[in-house]
Every structure is written in C-alpha cells, then in structure tokens.
Design an enzyme around this catalytic site. Structure first.
Site, short mmCIF file in Angstrom:
data_model
loop_
_atom_site.label_atom_id
_atom_site.label_comp_id
_atom_site.label_asym_id
_atom_site.label_seq_id
_atom_site.Cartn_x
_atom_site.Cartn_y
_atom_site.Cartn_z
N THR A 177 0.91 -1.27 -0.07
CA THR A 177 0.03 0.00 -0.04
C THR A 177 0.74 1.28 0.07
OG1 THR A 177 -1.80 -1.13 1.06
CG2 THR A 177 -1.93 1.29 1.34
N ASP A 206 -0.31 -6.73 4.92
CA ASP A 206 -1.14 -7.91 5.13
C ASP A 206 -0.31 -9.26 5.64
OD1 ASP A 206 -3.36 -6.64 4.18
OD2 ASP A 206 -3.92 -8.03 2.46
#
Length: 321
Positions: free
Chosen positions: A13, A90
């Site tokens: 991200t 993640d």
C-alpha cells in the site's frame, strides 16, 4: 553509525495508487519516488533496491525466499549499516519472520509500510519510512534481528501480529507489547527479545498448510492437505490447542503418512499445552501432533517451510522456535 541504509522496496500500500481506469489500488510507486516523498534533507545515506512491486498478499514462496536472500546479501556488505524493506501490511508478519530466521548478521532489518495509499493526503507511509530508517541506522539496533516499525512502535519479528485491517496502528505484539518506540525522531528500545539462531537457507520453501479449526471441524482439510502433497500441517486449535475426536483421527492418519502436524492456538495470547481429552490437546499429542508454544500459526508455517526445505525435522525446528 557509519555506513548507509539500503532500502529494498517490494510494493504494498505504501507504493500504491488508484488505477485510472478501475479505481483499484495497484503498486505504482518506485523506491525513488518513496524517497522523494520523505522530504528529508538530513536523512542518512540511502541506497535503493527496487526489488519488486507486488501487494503483500502476493509475496510468498520463491519470491519471499528471494527477498530474504537479497536482504542477507545487503547485510553482508561492509558499507551497510542496516536494511529497510518497504512491504505491504497483509503478510508483513510472515515475511519479517522469514527474514529473521534466515538472517545471519547482527545488522538490523526493518520492515515497514502503510495503511493508506501514496496519493491519500494523510498517507502514513512517509512517516513510517522515516521511522524505519532511523531504527535501521540506530546504534541500539544491531543484534535485534528483523523488526517491524509502524505507527511509532518497534515490534520484534517473532511476536508481531497485524491486529487491525485498516487503522494506522496496524501492528502489535500481543502478550508482550512493543519492544521500543520512535518518538520525535528519537529511537528508544525498552526490552531485548531473545534471538533464535538462524536456520539454513533452503533451495525452496516446503509445502505446508495452515488450517484454522472451529466448532464442528472435521478431518476433511487434513486429508486434503495430505493428499495434495503437504509435508506438514499447522492446526490453529481452539484455546490451549484443542480440536475434537474427528480432527484427532485426521491427525493420526496424517502422522501415519509421515506428514508432521503442529498445533498452535487461534487465540492472540498464551501458549498451547496438551491438557484436555475428548478430542482436546492431550488426544492430539497422543495421535502424534507436536505443540508450538506461543508461536502464531502463520509463523509456525513459515518455520516449518524453512526447516523442512532444509531437511530439518519439525520437532527439531520447534525446539528453537
């Protein structure tokens, strides 16, 4: 400390922008752009290594092992003080543990990333990256292995977990707390986690499955794992490491087929122990399952992937978990 910090960028991200056609966040920012976003004239000397541009949910297997090897190569250089890896959140807790267990150097390795994309006005990426660089360059960081630095907190590889899907404070070390902080640009360590000896670097990671148990679980997933070629199975049991009689039968079959079964807990804190009968942990142990203490399921899986890939048996690997 003298020397430079190497920044290995992998995507995630922190390096994502919306695709103009679909609106989906995709990796689009290079390592050079990340450094420009820092707006930090007084930064330590940096060297960039644009390793990959992938979301962390696609960082696994050969690519993750290749990243760990790359980190080892940088750590072996005399002109390098520490390494920072930008990575998606993640699976960051898995990659940091993989890197840590293969790291044969006292030099610090710091993983960081962001919960908000690079184009968002309140993106957390630049601050996390500045903090990570500060930790990697700190005189107090050597000997602490691989760490995650996020939202001003420093978390050791073995203990850190992603605990929130979207909040800026995405990581914690349940049961332990942060090992240190970065506050107003100052790095402070509060404790020294025990470091395990590095494991040999395998040619490839062994196939290991992770199965999370629930009320009413049965042996289907265990049998499928064995039939599809898993060399080991990690069971995230309930509570102290419990299952039921149907799962126990599946464990017995897997062990008979020379597939190691290791039990951990789906709880965030505490250790597993073979205590209960009627399909509980004592019965799992009697069926041949091993127990992983307080190590989290995803990290037990990584440990077994490394160990079995290097022909180290599961029991020996767990002794140094």
């Amino acid at each position: 400390m003298d020397g430079m910090v190497v920044m290995v960028s992998t995507g995630g991200t922190i390096a994502m922008r919306p695709d103009p056609e679909t609106g989906k966040l995709v990796p689009a920012v290079s390592g050079e752009e990340l450094v420009e976003m820092l707006d930090w004239p007084g930064a330590p000397p940096l060297e960039l290594d644009d390793f990959a541009r992938v979301p962390s949910f696609d960082m696994h297997g050969a690519l993750a092992l290749s990243l760990a090897r790359r980190v080892r190569e940088h750590a072996a250089r005399d002109d390098v003080t520490g390494i920072v890896v930008t990575h998606g959140t993640d699976t960051m807790e898995e990659t940091v543990y993989l890197v840590d267990r293969l790291l044969d150097s006292e030099k610090p390795v710091v993983l960081t990333g962001a919960q908000r994309g690079a184009d968002e006005p309140d993106t957390d990426g630049p601050r996390n990256l500045r903090d990570a660089i500060r930790v990697a360059a700190s005189d107090e960081a050597p000997g602490r292995g691989a760490m995650i630095v996020f939202a001003g907190e420093i978390h050791p590889a073995r203990e850190v977990r992603k605990v929130h899907t979207s909040a800026v404070r995405a990581f914690a070390s349940p049961g332990y707390g942060a090992a240190g902080h970065v506050d107003a640009g100052r790095v402070t360590f509060r404790r020294q986690p025990e470091r395990r000896s590095p494991l040999p670097v395998p040619d490839e990671l062994a196939p290991v499955d992770l199965i999370r148990l629930h009320a009413g679980s049965d042996a289907r997933f265990l049998r499928t794992a064995v039939e599809s070629g898993a060399r080991a199975i990690v069971l995230e049991g309930t509570g102290r490491g419990n299952a039921n009689e149907q799962v126990v039968e599946g464990v017995r079959e897997a062990v008979a087929a020379s597939v190691a079964v290791v039990v951990c807990s789906r709880c965030l804190e505490g250790r597993v122990e073979p205590v209960y009968g009627r399909g509980g942990g004592r019965d799992l142990a009697d069926a041949g399952a091993l127990f992983a203490g307080d190590l989290a399921g995803p990290k037990v899986r990584v440990l077994l992937q490394i160990a079995l890939g290097s022909e180290i048996d599961a029991a020996s690997a767990l002794e140094a978990a």
